[in-house]
Write a protein that holds these residues in place. Structure first.
Motif, mmCIF file in Angstrom:
data_model
loop_
_atom_site.group_PDB
_atom_site.id
_atom_site.type_symbol
_atom_site.label_atom_id
_atom_site.label_comp_id
_atom_site.label_asym_id
_atom_site.label_seq_id
_atom_site.Cartn_x
_atom_site.Cartn_y
_atom_site.Cartn_z
ATOM 1 N N ILE A 1 -3.196 0.791 -2.811
ATOM 2 C CA ILE A 1 -2.193 1.846 -2.837
ATOM 3 C C ILE A 1 -2.657 3.081 -2.053
ATOM 4 O O ILE A 1 -3.743 3.603 -2.281
ATOM 5 C CB ILE A 1 -1.816 2.230 -4.286
ATOM 6 C CG1 ILE A 1 -0.612 3.175 -4.303
ATOM 7 C CG2 ILE A 1 -3.006 2.799 -5.046
ATOM 8 C CD1 ILE A 1 0.679 2.553 -3.864
ATOM 9 N N PHE B 1 2.547 6.847 -3.203
ATOM 10 C CA PHE B 1 3.732 6.593 -4.023
ATOM 11 C C PHE B 1 4.689 7.757 -3.799
ATOM 12 O O PHE B 1 4.360 8.902 -4.082
ATOM 13 C CB PHE B 1 3.345 6.482 -5.497
ATOM 14 C CG PHE B 1 4.528 6.563 -6.449
ATOM 15 C CD1 PHE B 1 5.630 5.732 -6.295
ATOM 16 C CD2 PHE B 1 4.530 7.468 -7.507
ATOM 17 C CE1 PHE B 1 6.720 5.802 -7.156
ATOM 18 C CE2 PHE B 1 5.602 7.547 -8.384
ATOM 19 C CZ PHE B 1 6.706 6.712 -8.212
ATOM 20 N N HIS C 1 10.126 4.938 -3.961
ATOM 21 C CA HIS C 1 11.030 4.733 -5.102
ATOM 22 C C HIS C 1 12.285 5.575 -4.881
ATOM 23 O O HIS C 1 12.324 6.765 -5.186
ATOM 24 C CB HIS C 1 10.333 5.114 -6.397
ATOM 25 C CG HIS C 1 11.186 4.950 -7.616
ATOM 26 N ND1 HIS C 1 12.080 3.896 -7.764
ATOM 27 C CD2 HIS C 1 11.307 5.711 -8.740
ATOM 28 C CE1 HIS C 1 12.692 4.018 -8.936
ATOM 29 N NE2 HIS C 1 12.246 5.110 -9.538
ATOM 30 N N VAL D 1 4.661 2.799 -1.518
ATOM 31 C CA VAL D 1 5.845 2.549 -2.348
ATOM 32 C C VAL D 1 6.821 3.706 -2.210
ATOM 33 O O VAL D 1 6.445 4.875 -2.397
ATOM 34 C CB VAL D 1 5.449 2.377 -3.830
ATOM 35 C CG1 VAL D 1 6.699 2.252 -4.706
ATOM 36 C CG2 VAL D 1 4.551 1.162 -4.001
ATOM 37 N N MET E 1 -1.929 -1.526 -8.071
ATOM 38 C CA MET E 1 -2.006 -2.029 -6.693
ATOM 39 C C MET E 1 -3.400 -1.785 -6.115
ATOM 40 O O MET E 1 -3.939 -0.682 -6.212
ATOM 41 C CB MET E 1 -0.939 -1.354 -5.818
ATOM 42 C CG MET E 1 0.465 -1.823 -6.125
ATOM 43 S SD MET E 1 1.713 -0.950 -5.136
ATOM 44 C CE MET E 1 3.208 -1.833 -5.648
ATOM 45 N N THR F 1 0.402 10.753 -4.883
ATOM 46 C CA THR F 1 1.820 10.818 -5.254
ATOM 47 C C THR F 1 2.535 11.997 -4.606
ATOM 48 O O THR F 1 1.984 13.098 -4.508
ATOM 49 C CB THR F 1 1.954 10.926 -6.791
ATOM 50 O OG1 THR F 1 1.329 9.794 -7.397
ATOM 51 C CG2 THR F 1 3.410 10.991 -7.210
ATOM 52 N N CYS G 1 2.309 0.759 -9.333
ATOM 53 C CA CYS G 1 1.472 1.416 -8.326
ATOM 54 C C CYS G 1 0.024 1.555 -8.802
ATOM 55 O O CYS G 1 -0.930 1.386 -8.029
ATOM 56 C CB CYS G 1 2.012 2.807 -7.992
ATOM 57 S SG CYS G 1 3.576 2.815 -7.104
ATOM 58 N N GLN G 2 -0.136 1.872 -10.078
ATOM 59 C CA GLN G 2 -1.473 2.091 -10.630
ATOM 60 C C GLN G 2 -2.324 0.833 -10.623
ATOM 61 O O GLN G 2 -3.555 0.911 -10.706
ATOM 62 C CB GLN G 2 -1.345 2.644 -12.055
ATOM 63 C CG GLN G 2 -0.820 4.072 -12.088
ATOM 64 C CD GLN G 2 -0.424 4.536 -13.472
ATOM 65 O OE1 GLN G 2 -0.091 3.714 -14.338
ATOM 66 N NE2 GLN G 2 -0.447 5.841 -13.701
ATOM 67 N N SER H 1 0.807 -1.221 0.000
ATOM 68 C CA SER H 1 0.000 0.000 0.000
ATOM 69 C C SER H 1 0.841 1.271 0.000
ATOM 70 O O SER H 1 0.322 2.352 -0.250
ATOM 71 C CB SER H 1 -0.953 0.014 1.202
ATOM 72 O OG SER H 1 -0.260 -0.204 2.402
ATOM 73 N N VAL I 1 -3.259 7.744 -8.381
ATOM 74 C CA VAL I 1 -2.321 7.312 -7.338
ATOM 75 C C VAL I 1 -1.884 8.512 -6.490
ATOM 76 O O VAL I 1 -1.336 9.478 -7.026
ATOM 77 C CB VAL I 1 -1.071 6.650 -7.961
ATOM 78 C CG1 VAL I 1 -0.068 6.272 -6.874
ATOM 79 C CG2 VAL I 1 -1.461 5.426 -8.770
ATOM 80 N N CYS J 1 0.550 10.208 -13.037
ATOM 81 C CA CYS J 1 0.255 9.599 -11.732
ATOM 82 C C CYS J 1 -1.228 9.290 -11.565
ATOM 83 O O CYS J 1 -1.606 8.364 -10.826
ATOM 84 C CB CYS J 1 0.759 10.472 -10.592
ATOM 85 S SG CYS J 1 0.076 12.139 -10.529
#
Length: 462
Positions: A167, A170, A132, A130, A164, A245, A161-162, A128, A243, A240
């Protein structure tokens, strides 16, 4: 009121206004959640992993992207990672913490990250949050390779991510230097130096190493690393979608201030090599002015800010940018840096000549660095010892070349979003995840930094 009292008062107001039931602490946010982390074998990635496990003890799992290495299994590589000094406090607190870490075999430069179908399904079902962090950080790497890793890799992570199911956040770690044409850097995404589609089309051509064309793409970008990071930011902003972000933009990441160990570092990258050479007398000249700002940020501040930002990401309706920088609120000039170096040891006398003239830089370097080093090596040879000083100068030349653009320019990088986020936390969370650049005492920190270099890189006992 003192500045610290004002900050504590503000934090209490936020907690009271939200109500004790509505405020979710940062560790509580991570309770029962699974994390996907890239770049775990890098300087910053190690600190992320340690801090998440140490301060968010109820995390379910941390999946780490790791490349295959001949002669070592993924579990052996994790065991080797946890044997490093920075994990000592964590293992003392929770010896079984390593069981929460699961390797995901893959490669940032491969389509779909090169991970197996089974591992992909695991990530899509369980992750859930991430982080990076992975990137190719070599300043002058061949453009096609660095675009493939730093832009292509970011694309693959975002695409994952998109898909998940759970999520929540991100977090992409960028760099504050991907917009060097801005003298004052705001916390927003700027137009890219070039269109990504044009760059990709150019890289597919046989003559993709055409220096003139590459220079046209770069515009004000100093190197391929910052150029690729700028394109990656644009890709994220445009793709994004749903998500939640966040882009974290650290400046020059340096040794830890407090965690996991004061002064901890394991790389000569960034300003560390130049600071070491200047402190030890190998470097006597710098391109730039003493009034130029050197924007350092401790590695633990970067990890803390990202961890906190992810915990608050669900309240954002759009992409958020946080500059993790010191120049906008607590600047450190090159001259101040040298002065603080001289306070590390009682009899220290670090002396640097600043010049904006490149021919003068070459002349001064020859007389103040090259000639003494050559003479010292001659003496070593005569006495039957191996020469070493010219080798040091050779390495120093490469460091100076990489950093000269950054010492000869000065920027103000605002961190208003970052400081507001920090001020919104409870007092307990602020104590657990310090990340306000105003809290850095530069004189004290430079001492910690130098001692960290001696202990962890020079292998000296301090």
């Amino acid at each position: 009121m003192t500045y610290r009292q004002i900050k504590e008062y503000d934090a209490e107001k936020v907690t009271l206004s939200c109500g004790p039931a509505s405020y979710v602490s940062v560790p509580d946010f991570y309770t029962g959640k699974s994390i996907f982390l890239t770049g775990v074998t890098g300087f910053l990635g190690k600190v992320f992993l340690e801090k998440l496990l140490f301060s968010c003890k109820d995390i379910e799992n941390i999946y780490i992207l790791i490349r295959e290495k001949k002669g070592k299994t993924p579990l052996q590589r994790i065991e080797e990672l946890f044997n490093k000094p920075l994990f000592s406090r964590l293992k003392g607190k929770d010896p079984q913490c390593v069981k929460k870490v699961t390797p995901i075999i893959g490669d940032l430069s491969e389509p779909g990250l090169g991970i197996s179908k089974a591992d992909e399904e695991t990530l899509l079902e369980k992750v859930s949050v991430v982080f990076h962090v992975a990137a190719n950080v070599q300043f002058h790497k061949e453009l096609k390779e660095i675009i493939n890793t730093n832009v292509g890799g970011t694309k693959y992570v975002l695409q994952l991510c998109q898909r998940m199911k759970e999520i929540k956040a991100f977090i992409h770690v960028s760099t504050a230097y991907c917009n060097t044409d801005q003298k004052v850097l705001e916390e927003r995404v700027y137009p890219p130096p070039a269109e990504l589609s044009e760059v990709l089309k150019f890289l597919q051509q046989p003559q993709h190493d055409n220096k003139k064309r590459i220079k046209e793409f770069f515009k004000h970008q100093p190197n391929s690393y910052t150029f690729a990071k700028a394109l990656a930011e644009t890709y994220i902003a445009e793709n994004c979608g749903h998500v939640p972000t966040i882009i974290i933009r650290p400046s020059i990441i340096s040794a830890s201030l407090k965690e996991p160990l004061p002064g901890w570092l394991d790389t000569w990258n960034g300003a560390t090599g130049l600071i070491t050479a200047s402190y030890n007398g190998a470097n006597r000249v710098l391109l730039g002015e003493g009034s130029n700002i050197l924007d350092l940020i401790p590695v633990d501040f970067v990890a803390n800010l990202a961890i906190v930002a992810a915990a608050r990401c669900s309240s954002f309706s759009s992409l958020k940018v946080y500059n993790c920088c010191s120049s906008g609120c607590n600047p450190l000039t090159l001259k101040q840096l040298i002065n603080h170096m001289n306070h590390v040891e009682f009899d220290k006398n670090v002396s640097i000549i600043f010049t904006n003239n490149k021919p003068s830089l070459s002349t001064l370097t020859f007389f103040l660095q090259t000639t003494p080093s050559f003479t010292a090596d001659m003496f070593l040879r005569v006495t039957g010892k191996s020469p070493r000083y010219m080798k040091i100068q050779s390495k120093l030349t490469m460091v100076q070349k990489a950093l000269s653009y950054f010492t000869s320019h000065s920027w103000v990088m605002k961190a208003d979003n970052s400081r507001k986020l920090y001020a919104s936390l409870s007092i307990q969370d602020r104590q657990t995840f310090p990340c306000d650049p105003m809290d850095i005492d530069w004189k004290q920190y430079i001492t910690i930094y130098i001692e960290g270099i001696n202990q962890f890189l020079m292998k000296k006992l301090v």
